[in-house]
Design an enzyme around this catalytic site. Structure first.
Site, PDB file in Angstrom:
ATOM      1  N   LYS A 149       0.818  -1.211   0.000  1.00 43.49           N
ATOM      2  CA  LYS A 149       0.000   0.000   0.000  1.00 43.49           C
ATOM      3  C   LYS A 149       0.856   1.268   0.000  1.00 43.49           C
ATOM      4  O   LYS A 149       0.408   2.317  -0.453  1.00 43.49           O
ATOM      5  CB  LYS A 149      -0.968  -0.022   1.168  1.00 43.49           C
ATOM      6  CG  LYS A 149      -1.995  -1.135   1.004  1.00 43.49           C
ATOM      7  CD  LYS A 149      -3.078  -1.127   2.054  1.00 43.49           C
ATOM      8  CE  LYS A 149      -4.090  -2.224   1.777  1.00 43.49           C
ATOM      9  NZ  LYS A 149      -3.525  -3.590   1.968  1.00 43.49           N
TER      10      LYS A 149
HETATM   11  C1  LIG Z   1      -4.191  -4.712   1.338  1.00 45.71           C
HETATM   12  C2  LIG Z   1      -3.404  -5.981   1.154  1.00 45.71           C
HETATM   13  C3  LIG Z   1      -3.810  -6.984   0.237  1.00 45.71           C
HETATM   14  C4  LIG Z   1      -5.103  -6.879  -0.553  1.00 45.71           C
HETATM   15  O1  LIG Z   1      -5.021  -5.911  -1.565  1.00 45.71           O
HETATM   16  P1  LIG Z   1      -6.379  -5.399  -2.266  1.00 45.71           P
HETATM   17  O2  LIG Z   1      -5.945  -4.253  -3.108  1.00 45.71           O
HETATM   18  O3  LIG Z   1      -7.281  -4.988  -1.146  1.00 45.71           O
HETATM   19  O4  LIG Z   1      -6.921  -6.532  -3.054  1.00 45.71           O
HETATM   20  C5  LIG Z   1      -3.006  -8.096   0.079  1.00 45.71           C
HETATM   21  N1  LIG Z   1      -1.877  -8.257   0.796  1.00 45.71           N
HETATM   22  C6  LIG Z   1      -1.460  -7.333   1.685  1.00 45.71           C
HETATM   23  C7  LIG Z   1      -0.223  -7.579   2.465  1.00 45.71           C
HETATM   24  C8  LIG Z   1      -2.185  -6.152   1.892  1.00 45.71           C
HETATM   25  O5  LIG Z   1      -1.767  -5.243   2.781  1.00 45.71           O
END
Ligand SMILES: *Cc1c(COP(=O)(O)O)cnc(C)c1O
Length: 466
Positions: free
Chosen positions: A112
């Site tokens: 993120k």
């Molecule tokens: C947020 C997250 C996901 C999921 O991603 P999306 O965009 O919500 O599908 C997968 N793995 C990790 C480590 C995350 O922080």
């Protein structure tokens, strides 16, 4: 570039409007009015450029004239200079034609950061143009809080307050939030559980006079700017492995569908992608939809990959809009029905089209542990539990002779308990966070009481003007 709501009842906006609004007024999600296109020559011209430069060029058509290109490039450079790897999103080869794309070298060790480090800077730029400030408010049970705090810390026009349930987040996750010393960051530990925190945030947003007074805003996962920023690493990775002359395949650990939607967007814009695989844990609403045209809500179950523990994938609405031929009234009707019944089925041709675009895969906790162990023993690579689901998905069916790339969404050190169960040791935190356990923490304990929390936020948001 103009943006429309998937439900067709909100006014069009430009990029800055979409950035600051998040959700559209009609409850829909913003999508670009037309998809930008990168020709093979455009793609080739990005090959070998530094990551920040690729990110700026990929973002530019989405941003239009809201941000001059030089300013955008400077923001990208700054956003990604803080990453711990010089390649920002390095590829690690596990096998013949099999790679992991490491998206976890940012400040909070999860993917993120790639979007949020840039979005924080875009917020500042947009707010400066309007001469406004905002107070970002959110609730977290784990990771989203720290990524949002890292995105907003030290930004000139943003304050951020994050509620977490006292004593109910993991120690790494709490310390990642509370060890930040920036004066524009407020951590409130609520005497309650995560649902209490979320209810308090909802109630604060519903309190219109309060909302206006402190200019409340959210940094949520449906913000279009996050998806746009994420398309850059799919393009960068594919270029490194031979695109546009060669196709690639991606497998993505999926929760809210934001990350894999960015991969789809890259393909929509001209990147040659042979296959997109959506990997889920036991919260497998997407896999069930792809298998049997059955998108039905079930209660969330806790798993070893908590960031994929979701009941619904909110970004799916953007894909639905495309699958329905960009028919906003029909999208709105399907979503209203889904909300009312907890169940969605789409017309057969639409479902078949979805299955041409995406392949689903589900892995339970024992399977996840086995994959972490197997990948460690077979390739010497330590994958976190989220990444492991996508590695298993890619192993289950890789298109022959096509480079397959797994999105590695978190550093294994963020999930030491699962790793220890799988391989028998706890991975150390990487150097930038190695002293996390020694850093002083800053947070206030507050009761789960709206007036108390609003008073704290008011004092915080007006601290410089009082
Ligand atoms: C947020 C997250 C996901 C999921 O991603 P999306 O965009 O919500 O599908 C997968 N793995 C990790 C480590 C995350 O922080």
């Amino acid at each position: 570039m103009r943006y429309l709501s998937t439900r067709g009842q909100a006014p069009e906006r430009n990029f800055s409007g979409v950035l600051l609004a998040g959700l559209a007024e009609d409850g829909g999600l913003f999508v670009p009015a037309a998809w930008p296109h990168f020709s093979a020559a455009d793609l080739r011209s990005m090959r070998c450029l530094p990551y920040a430069e690729i990110a700026a060029r990929v973002m530019a058509p989405f941003i239009g004239n809201c941000v001059p290109f030089d300013a955008l490039r400077a923001m990208c450079r700054e956003a990604y200079a803080g990453f711990a790897h010089p390649a920002v999103t390095p590829l690690v080869q596990l096998d013949r034609d099999f790679w992991v794309l490491e998206l976890f070298h940012g400040p909070t060790l999860a993917f993120k950061d790639l979007a949020l480090q840039l979005v924080g800077r875009l917020f500042d730029h947009g707010l400066a143009q309007r001469d406004e400030r905002i107070t970002v408010l959110g609730a977290t049970s784990g990771d989203t809080g720290s990524a949002a705090i890292e995105a907003c810390r030290d930004r000139a026009r943003v304050d951020i307050a994050i509620l977490h349930p006292l004593g109910r987040t993991s120690e790494v996750q709490r310390r990642q939030m509370t060890s930040v010393t920036s004066p524009n960051v407020l951590n409130l530990a609520v005497e309650g559980n995560f649902d209490d925190c979320q209810d308090l945030v909802k109630a604060a947003f519903a309190d219109a006079p309060f909302r206006r007074q402190v200019r409340l805003a959210a940094v949520n996962s449906i913000n279009w700017a996050r998806i746009a920023a994420q398309t850059a690493y799919y393009i960068a990775a594919a270029l490194a492995l031979g695109a546009p002359e060669r196709e690639v395949a991606f497998a993505v650990p999926t929760g809210n569908f934001g990350n894999v939607l960015a991969a789809w967007a890259a393909r929509r814009m001209g990147l040659p992608v042979a296959r997109l695989t959506v990997a889920s844990n036991r919260n497998d609403i997407l896999a069930r939809f792809l298998a049997a045209n059955d998108m039905s809500m079930r209660p969330v179950e806790a798993s070893l990959s908590p960031s994929m523990d979701i009941a619904v994938s909110s970004n799916f609405e953007r894909l639905l809009f495309e699958l329905l031929g960009r028919d906003a009234p029909q999208t709105a009707a399907v979503m209203a029905d889904f909300r009312a019944t907890g169940h969605m089925a789409v017309p057969d041709p639409v479902w078949h089209h979805a299955r041409e675009l995406f392949q689903g895969f589900t892995l339970d906790d024992p399977g996840t542990l086995a994959e972490i162990r197997g990948t460690y023993e077979g390739a010497g690579y330590l994958a976190d539990p989220h990444t492991a689901t996508a590695i298993a998905a890619a192993r289950a069916s890789r298109p022959p002779h096509v480079p397959t790339i797994v999105a590695a969404t978190a550093h294994p050190a963020k999930f030491p308990d699962a790793i220890e169960q799988a391989v028998g040791f706890r991975p150390p935190l990487p150097p930038p966070l190695a002293d996390l356990y020694d850093r002083p923490e800053h947070f206030s304990v507050v009761p789960a009481d709206l007036p108390t929390i609003e008073a704290r936020l008011r004092a915080f948001a007006t601290r410089n003007t009082a």
